[in-house]
Design a protein around this motif. Sequence first.
Motif, mmCIF file in Angstrom:
data_model
loop_
_atom_site.group_PDB
_atom_site.id
_atom_site.type_symbol
_atom_site.label_atom_id
_atom_site.label_comp_id
_atom_site.label_asym_id
_atom_site.label_seq_id
_atom_site.Cartn_x
_atom_site.Cartn_y
_atom_site.Cartn_z
ATOM 1 N N ASP A 135 47.532 36.430 45.649
ATOM 2 C CA ASP A 135 48.095 37.113 44.476
ATOM 3 C C ASP A 135 47.003 37.587 43.526
ATOM 4 O OD1 ASP A 135 50.600 36.692 45.488
ATOM 5 O OD2 ASP A 135 51.053 34.966 44.206
ATOM 6 N N ASP A 136 45.943 36.785 43.356
ATOM 7 C CA ASP A 136 44.846 37.186 42.469
ATOM 8 C C ASP A 136 44.156 38.438 42.986
ATOM 9 O OD1 ASP A 136 44.993 35.010 40.578
ATOM 10 O OD2 ASP A 136 44.219 33.726 42.160
ATOM 11 N N ALA A 187 45.569 40.716 44.935
ATOM 12 C CA ALA A 187 46.513 41.831 44.869
ATOM 13 C C ALA A 187 46.596 42.419 43.458
ATOM 14 C CB ALA A 187 47.891 41.376 45.337
ATOM 15 N N THR A 188 46.451 41.582 42.450
ATOM 16 C CA THR A 188 46.569 42.057 41.071
ATOM 17 C C THR A 188 45.219 42.423 40.454
ATOM 18 O OG1 THR A 188 46.425 39.794 40.227
ATOM 19 C CG2 THR A 188 48.631 40.665 40.682
ATOM 20 N N GLY A 189 44.120 42.134 41.188
ATOM 21 C CA GLY A 189 42.801 42.479 40.678
ATOM 22 C C GLY A 189 42.194 41.455 39.755
ATOM 23 N N ARG A 190 42.840 40.285 39.586
ATOM 24 C CA ARG A 190 42.238 39.246 38.743
ATOM 25 C C ARG A 190 40.945 38.711 39.364
ATOM 26 N NH1 ARG A 190 47.740 37.705 38.223
ATOM 27 N NH2 ARG A 190 47.465 36.139 39.856
#
Length: 303
Positions: A257-258, A260-263
Amino acid sequence: MVLSPHVPELSSLELLTTVAHTGSLGATGRELGLTQQAVSARIRTVERLIGVALLHRGPRGSRLTDAGRLVVDWAAPVLHAAAALDAGIDSLRERRDDHLTIAASYTVAEYLLPGWLVALSTEQAAAGLPRTAVHLAVHNSEQVVTEVLDGRTELGFVEGPDLPAGLAHRVVARDELVVVVPPGHPWTRRPPGPRDLAATPLVAREAGSGTRRAYERAVAPATPAPPAVELSSTSAIRGAVLAGAGPAVLSDLAVHDDLATGRLVAVPVPGLALDRTLSAVWPDGSTPTGPARDLLRIATHGR
């Protein structure tokens, strides 16, 4: 105590007792789902085994001989005891199946086991079975192995291929580790080589974790620099990387998820193989049974 070879099996005693109750080979066959000929043949087998006639066979049907009635009387307490034993065994199995103790590494526990446990519960509900209460201990892979070898858990899930003697195992999934940094880190513009990575202090798991062992094996023969920060959970490592404590090597399951969201940003390291296996383990020489067997099947095959 060694029984005489003339003692019939329990199923044969049940058959003879049913003949006594129904008074007919045909009725016995209908009750047990057998043909009359099959019932008669099995009675003849028992007669040869015992050495005496158990039935009078005639044009008007069959009836027990005096010897047959004696055998039925003697069989009654035997069958009663067998029924009590059967009920006791069922009780033991039910108590065993009421609960399941497992241990898992952090990656498996956080990202794979929840789905497997839901599937186990769904299967049990569909089959009309009571739901198994699962006790899960979450440790690094080294501690999981210790719990399984000590008999404190029925089934363990670990990361990596290095398993000591005394364990049977089955690969349940494959996983890839990725080097992650926050956006703007210099490695996003110029990825490191394997030696550069090994020389860099990372935010790392504690010694004994499957993730750390896999990383150390991947950069060998280089000796990794001491960690910048050593933490005992994946979530803490993610937070430390986001805070700028340094790069880390984590499972792609943990940072999906990180990314995918660019975090976080995954940094490729040419020439570095960071894939690994995730395995179920249990004591060698034994076979998982009951809910442990079902969970192992779900983890292996996804059903």
